[in-house]
Scaffold this active site. Structure first.
Site, PDB file in Angstrom:
ATOM      1  N   SER A 124     -22.548  56.657   0.114  1.00 22.38           N
ATOM      2  CA  SER A 124     -22.965  57.189  -1.068  1.00 22.38           C
ATOM      3  C   SER A 124     -24.354  57.957  -0.391  1.00 22.38           C
ATOM      4  O   SER A 124     -24.934  57.533   0.415  1.00 22.38           O
ATOM      5  CB  SER A 124     -23.617  55.906  -2.162  1.00 22.38           C
ATOM      6  OG  SER A 124     -25.278  56.117  -2.960  1.00 22.38           O
ATOM      7  N   TYR A 149     -27.827  47.488  -2.291  1.00 23.57           N
ATOM      8  CA  TYR A 149     -26.585  48.341  -2.779  1.00 23.57           C
ATOM      9  C   TYR A 149     -26.594  49.376  -1.539  1.00 23.57           C
ATOM     10  O   TYR A 149     -25.167  49.497  -1.227  1.00 23.57           O
ATOM     11  CB  TYR A 149     -26.292  49.046  -4.224  1.00 23.57           C
ATOM     12  CG  TYR A 149     -26.092  50.068  -4.223  1.00 23.57           C
ATOM     13  CD1 TYR A 149     -25.960  51.088  -4.261  1.00 23.57           C
ATOM     14  CD2 TYR A 149     -24.483  49.787  -4.485  1.00 23.57           C
ATOM     15  CE1 TYR A 149     -25.640  52.848  -4.507  1.00 23.57           C
ATOM     16  CE2 TYR A 149     -23.062  50.519  -4.431  1.00 23.57           C
ATOM     17  CZ  TYR A 149     -23.463  52.204  -4.266  1.00 23.57           C
ATOM     18  OH  TYR A 149     -23.256  53.258  -4.596  1.00 23.57           O
ATOM     19  N   LYS A 153     -24.075  49.956   1.895  1.00 18.12           N
ATOM     20  CA  LYS A 153     -23.066  50.839   2.294  1.00 18.12           C
ATOM     21  C   LYS A 153     -23.733  51.323   3.533  1.00 18.12           C
ATOM     22  O   LYS A 153     -22.796  51.745   4.350  1.00 18.12           O
ATOM     23  CB  LYS A 153     -23.185  52.249   1.831  1.00 18.12           C
ATOM     24  CG  LYS A 153     -23.210  51.890  -0.062  1.00 18.12           C
ATOM     25  CD  LYS A 153     -21.393  51.985  -0.250  1.00 18.12           C
ATOM     26  CE  LYS A 153     -20.868  51.969  -1.768  1.00 18.12           C
ATOM     27  NZ  LYS A 153     -19.167  51.522  -1.924  1.00 18.12           N
TER      28      LYS A 153
HETATM   29  C1  WQD Z   1     -30.472  59.928 -12.221  1.00 18.38           C
HETATM   30  C2  WQD Z   1     -31.618  60.672 -12.768  1.00 18.38           C
HETATM   31  C3  WQD Z   1     -33.293  59.022 -13.194  1.00 18.38           C
HETATM   32  C4  WQD Z   1     -30.745  56.715 -16.492  1.00 18.38           C
HETATM   33  C5  WQD Z   1     -27.791  56.362  -8.587  1.00 18.38           C
HETATM   34  C6  WQD Z   1     -27.148  55.318  -7.490  1.00 18.38           C
HETATM   35  C7  WQD Z   1     -26.720  56.078  -6.692  1.00 18.38           C
HETATM   36  C8  WQD Z   1     -25.458  56.693  -7.571  1.00 18.38           C
HETATM   37  C9  WQD Z   1     -25.481  57.538  -8.519  1.00 18.38           C
HETATM   38  C10 WQD Z   1     -24.020  54.370  -6.608  1.00 18.38           C
HETATM   39  C11 WQD Z   1     -32.883  59.746 -11.715  1.00 18.38           C
HETATM   40  C12 WQD Z   1     -32.925  60.004 -14.792  1.00 18.38           C
HETATM   41  C13 WQD Z   1     -31.549  58.058 -15.299  1.00 18.38           C
HETATM   42  C14 WQD Z   1     -32.144  57.400 -17.770  1.00 18.38           C
HETATM   43  C15 WQD Z   1     -33.894  59.564 -16.968  1.00 18.38           C
HETATM   44  N1  WQD Z   1     -24.507  55.554  -7.366  1.00 18.38           N
HETATM   45  N2  WQD Z   1     -32.382  58.852 -15.790  1.00 18.38           N
HETATM   46  N3  WQD Z   1     -33.175  57.744 -17.577  1.00 18.38           N
HETATM   47  O1  WQD Z   1     -30.358  56.906  -9.397  1.00 18.38           O
HETATM   48  O2  WQD Z   1     -29.729  59.232  -9.053  1.00 18.38           O
HETATM   49  O3  WQD Z   1     -28.392  57.490  -7.983  1.00 18.38           O
HETATM   50  O4  WQD Z   1     -26.582  56.586  -8.829  1.00 18.38           O
HETATM   51  O5  WQD Z   1     -23.447  55.720  -5.510  1.00 18.38           O
HETATM   52  O6  WQD Z   1     -26.691  55.405  -5.580  1.00 18.38           O
HETATM   53  O7  WQD Z   1     -28.781  55.343  -6.971  1.00 18.38           O
HETATM   54  O8  WQD Z   1     -28.580  58.338 -10.992  1.00 18.38           O
HETATM   55  O9  WQD Z   1     -27.805  58.601 -13.239  1.00 18.38           O
HETATM   56  O10 WQD Z   1     -29.350  56.940 -12.547  1.00 18.38           O
HETATM   57  O11 WQD Z   1     -30.490  59.241 -12.376  1.00 18.38           O
HETATM   58  O12 WQD Z   1     -34.521  59.333 -16.991  1.00 18.38           O
HETATM   59  O13 WQD Z   1     -31.439  56.678 -18.984  1.00 18.38           O
HETATM   60  O14 WQD Z   1     -32.051  60.339 -14.423  1.00 18.38           O
HETATM   61  O15 WQD Z   1     -34.813  59.043 -13.345  1.00 18.38           O
HETATM   62  O16 WQD Z   1     -33.741  61.239 -11.923  1.00 18.38           O
HETATM   63  P1  WQD Z   1     -29.747  57.798  -9.577  1.00 18.38           P
HETATM   64  P2  WQD Z   1     -29.229  57.649 -12.536  1.00 18.38           P
END
Ligand code: WQD
Length: 338
Positions: A124, A149, A153
């Protein structure tokens, strides 16, 4: 090739099953269904017209894994199985370290004992930690993860790199995923998070389908073009095709390679919301709330190494990702109906 997929009933793995089968490979799945549904495999069979041999087992269970390897001859393994919720890993770190590390150690021991030494590992972009610069390249120093997490990885990457040094017969590809979204064009398989979604796109689709009232945008004061977080969203089918390319690569080499699977393009939260509304003609009400702890301003890939080594690059557009995500959610409002 005959390929074992651990965690094969999951979101990315089920899409990878489709692409492997359609590329002429055979697949076997092992999954304990703690975070997935067997229904996803039935639908993969429906999409491809191929039967899938599957085992319900925990990859940490060495006796079970030995039985699976005794009953089958595998040319390669793709190791998807693992706990993957960032927030949950902070509250139950021991479960994450035990599960993610033990399953990998058990798998590698059983693989070696059965003469199977080709492994593609689901890593990841979270291993990069808080990026000091973007785009992110595989040779950049990872100065530390921001959650257990991510550390699992990171540690597994180190374990596998040490394994290859000790036994050069191994061929290992460590795939660093960015942000997988979307669904197969059939709308029959897709992302099916349990409970309230942590990730952006499933949250958006559940708002659009009426399961959730509105989206909260976590912060609009980041150092980005519109103040909301920027990420590298990649269509899950492109990601799946990257795994097919990685298996083909592992079959003709030895050693260990780290490879980003991203598009190289960053989109903000509001870019995603506006594109989703525009493409699908639906409403996604949102409010701006405080930043989420651990989030970074921007994170996106330098995808050059995947192109060079695997001959792979992402091809689907943001519109494809939005359209396919919505088709899955609107035709499966409750996912696979647990
Ligand atoms: C994306 C953007 C949030 C939800 C995570 C894991 C990573 C990988 C992918 C496993 C950010 C914003 C989100 C919401 C929001 N998983 N957001 N409101 O955090 O980039 O990555 O998932 O491998 O390891 O860390 O993905 O989709 O949670 O967030 O504003 O209700 O959307 O702040 O900018 P992230 P995400």
């Amino acid at each position: 090739m005959n390929i074992l997929l651990t965690g094969g009933a999951g979101f990315i793995a089920s899409h990878t099953c489709v692409e492997l089968l359609e590329a002429g490979h055979q697949v076997v799945v092992v999954d304990n269904y703690v975070n997935s549904q067997p229904e996803s495999l039935r639908r993969v069979e429906e999409i491809t017209g191929c039967k899938i041999k599957s085992y319900e087992a925990d990859v940490c269970d060495k006796d079970a894994m030995n039985r699976i390897f005794d009953e089958n001859t595998f040319d390669a393994v793709i190791h998807f199985a693992g706990l993957k919720a960032v927030g949950e890993s902070v509250s139950i770190p021991l479960r994450y370290y035990r599960n993610n590390l033990d399953s990998t150690l058990t798998l590698c021991e059983v693989m070696a004992e059965h003469g199977c030494k080709r492994l593609v590992f689901s890593s990841s972009a979270t291993v990069y930690g808080e990026p000091e610069e973007v785009p992110l390249r595989e040779d950049m120093f990872c100065k530390g993860c921001t959650n257990p997490y991510g550390w699992t990885k990171y540690m597994i990457e180190k374990i596998l790199q040490d394994l290859v040094v000790a036994d050069p017969e191994w061929s290992v590809v460590l795939l660093r995923y960015f942000n997988p979204i979307g669904a197969h064009e059939s709308g029959r398989i897709g992302e099916d998070p349990s409970g309230i979604p942590n990730n952006l796109m499933p949250y958006i689709t559940e708002v659009a389908v009426g399961k959730l009232d509105h989206l909260t945008v976590y912060g609009d004061d980041y150092d980005t073009h519109d103040g909301t977080g920027v990420r590298d969203y990649i269509h899950v089918v492109d990601l799946a095709k990257g795994h097919v390319a990685a298996c083909n690569y592992a079959a003709k080499t030895t050693g260990c390679e780290i490879i980003n699977l991203g598009t190289g393009t960053g989109y903000s939260v509001l870019d995603i919301v506006h594109a989703f509304v525009r493409v699908n003609h639906v409403n996604v009400p949102y409010v701006v709330g405080p930043r989420r702890p651990g989030d970074v301003d921007a994170c996106f890939a330098d995808p050059a190494k995947a192109q060079k080594l695997l001959g792979w690059r992402a091809e689907k557009t943001l519109e494809d990702m939005c359209r396919d995500s919505w088709r899955w959610q609107s035709s499966n409002p409750n996912g696979y109906e647990k």
